[in-house]
Design an enzyme around this catalytic site. Sequence first.
Site, PDB file in Angstrom:
ATOM      1  N   CYS A 294      15.138  -0.365   1.476  1.00  0.00           N
ATOM      2  CA  CYS A 294      14.680   0.802   2.244  1.00  0.00           C
ATOM      3  C   CYS A 294      14.147   1.838   1.267  1.00  0.00           C
ATOM      4  CB  CYS A 294      15.833   1.419   3.029  1.00  0.00           C
ATOM      5  SG  CYS A 294      16.296   0.506   4.491  1.00  0.00           S
ATOM      6  N   THR A 297      11.253   9.283   1.643  1.00  0.00           N
ATOM      7  CA  THR A 297      11.202  10.664   1.171  1.00  0.00           C
ATOM      8  C   THR A 297      11.577  11.529   2.361  1.00  0.00           C
ATOM      9  OG1 THR A 297       9.362  10.129  -0.305  1.00  0.00           O
ATOM     10  CG2 THR A 297       9.774  12.455   0.116  1.00  0.00           C
ATOM     11  N   GLN A 302       7.919  15.601   2.024  1.00  0.00           N
ATOM     12  CA  GLN A 302       6.794  14.668   2.130  1.00  0.00           C
ATOM     13  C   GLN A 302       5.474  15.365   1.832  1.00  0.00           C
ATOM     14  OE1 GLN A 302       7.061  12.594   5.900  1.00  0.00           O
ATOM     15  NE2 GLN A 302       8.914  11.494   5.300  1.00  0.00           N
ATOM     16  N   ARG A 303       4.464  14.536   1.473  1.00  0.00           N
ATOM     17  CA  ARG A 303       3.112  15.004   1.121  1.00  0.00           C
ATOM     18  C   ARG A 303       3.126  15.885  -0.128  1.00  0.00           C
ATOM     19  NH1 ARG A 303      -0.432  13.593   4.880  1.00  0.00           N
ATOM     20  NH2 ARG A 303      -1.992  15.037   4.084  1.00  0.00           N
ATOM     21  N   MET A 304       4.067  15.625  -1.029  1.00  0.00           N
ATOM     22  CA  MET A 304       4.133  16.357  -2.299  1.00  0.00           C
ATOM     23  C   MET A 304       4.107  15.411  -3.492  1.00  0.00           C
ATOM     24  SD  MET A 304       7.051  19.230  -1.484  1.00  0.00           S
ATOM     25  CE  MET A 304       7.019  20.255  -0.016  1.00  0.00           C
ATOM     26  N   TYR A 306       6.226  12.857  -3.995  1.00  0.00           N
ATOM     27  CA  TYR A 306       7.535  12.285  -4.331  1.00  0.00           C
ATOM     28  C   TYR A 306       7.621  10.802  -3.967  1.00  0.00           C
ATOM     29  CZ  TYR A 306       9.257  17.043  -5.064  1.00  0.00           C
ATOM     30  OH  TYR A 306       9.453  18.315  -5.535  1.00  0.00           O
ATOM     31  N   GLY A 307       7.002  10.425  -2.859  1.00  0.00           N
ATOM     32  CA  GLY A 307       7.033   9.018  -2.448  1.00  0.00           C
ATOM     33  C   GLY A 307       6.438   8.110  -3.500  1.00  0.00           C
ATOM     34  N   GLU A 328      10.680  -4.949   0.663  1.00  0.00           N
ATOM     35  CA  GLU A 328      11.063  -5.770   1.808  1.00  0.00           C
ATOM     36  C   GLU A 328      10.123  -5.491   2.979  1.00  0.00           C
ATOM     37  OE1 GLU A 328      15.024  -5.348   4.042  1.00  0.00           O
ATOM     38  OE2 GLU A 328      15.553  -6.486   2.245  1.00  0.00           O
ATOM     39  N   SER A 332       7.379   0.425   7.067  1.00  0.00           N
ATOM     40  CA  SER A 332       6.992   1.393   8.093  1.00  0.00           C
ATOM     41  C   SER A 332       5.521   1.733   7.898  1.00  0.00           C
ATOM     42  CB  SER A 332       7.841   2.664   7.971  1.00  0.00           C
ATOM     43  OG  SER A 332       7.556   3.322   6.746  1.00  0.00           O
TER      44      SER A 332
END
EC number: 2.3.1.48
Length: 435
Positions: A294, A297, A302-304, A306-307, A328, A332
């Site tokens: 899994c 963020t 989000q949208r910074m 980091y992901g 895996e 999403s």
Amino acid sequence: MAQEEEKDAGISKYISTTDEIIIGCKCWVEKDGEQRLAEILSINNRRQPPKFYVHYEDFNKRLDEWILASRINIEREVTFPKPRDPDEKKKKKQKKSATPQATDGETLESADIMDLENLNVQGLRDEGISRDDEIKKLRTSGSMTQNPHEVSRVRNLSKIIMGKHEIEPWYFSPYPIELTDEDVVYIDDFSLQYFGSKKQYARYRQKCTLRHPPGNEIYRDDYVSFFEIDGRKQRTWCRNLCLLSKLFLDHKTLYYDVDPFLFYCMTQRDELGHHLVGYFSKEKESADGYNVACILTLPQYQRMGYGRLLIEFSYELSKKENKVGSPEKPLSDLGLLSYRAYWSDTLIKLLVENGTEITIDEISSMTSLTTTDILHTAKALNILRYYKGQHILYLNEDVLLRYEKLIAKKRRSIDPEKLIWKPPIFTASQLRFAW
């Protein structure tokens, strides 16, 4: 034929009050100044005024919400679900026993979902597996267990407060039922413990001394830190993390089955401590070669960028292990977009900066990307050609232009020199997860 269609669509009629509405009805609801068709998934009469949980047709499930009756337009027709045929269940049972090989995986819905495994690359075997069929093939424990119950369609928490952030959850998560009637649920920034009242949370905060995830700090730069947490050693904390992440991940995660996983948590530091930004989990022993189970963020971060750091860090761990890895499946929708962007940028950067002839196996060895992910990414970038029985990559103008933009962005990245980590080794007894 017309009668059949009417039966499938349900029964449309006008109503005088919203008291006549039942679960399964489709009615017109005011949303952002417009009238939108929505299905009633649940009705809460425990408190007054009653609330209706709706799913807007042709919209993502994360936009489902609880609404008051005042937003339902009863001046337009309401479609009631068709009456259940008592013989229908019997017929389905007979049909199922007559055709044991039939599957319902290939639906129109599954055809609309972008799936990495369905991307056809010339010279590669295209299995044509739908998303539903792929889910059926996956193991039924750990992160991939599906929640088949109707209750999982209904988001059960309205709002959470985590530190200084107020967040609206996207999906159902199996928090204790007594929390579902609360307008706000408080989640501690460090222990991830949950509370139904501000007073309870404040009292707990005075006693709790935890200021970072309960594991080993394996990476630190001037921007973020990473902690490694063993699910078996820190069951309560990891279960709290899974409960939290389930609010924003619809397709997987079993909150109580944390023993087989290691959790890598990214944090930001301030004078109060290390605040959780995001994480990924990884199986201690993956038979399929997955390097991520899994990944999430938290919405407030989000949208910074980091992901991307989480994805990059997962591949840095794979490099240390001298392995190739892949996340895996199924991913999403947001996860798939993030991975595709990372794979594309990594491949473009390597091809342009390398400047010499290089094989796909060498690219895989240098990046820890699987050859399948490399070939699928190259196909998506339109730089893959099949020539004399082998795949070749070539750089076109679009790729060179994208490389220039990539360099100009100057994104933050993981510094491998600051990663202090050795791949953990587990004995056979440590990999037994019966408890």
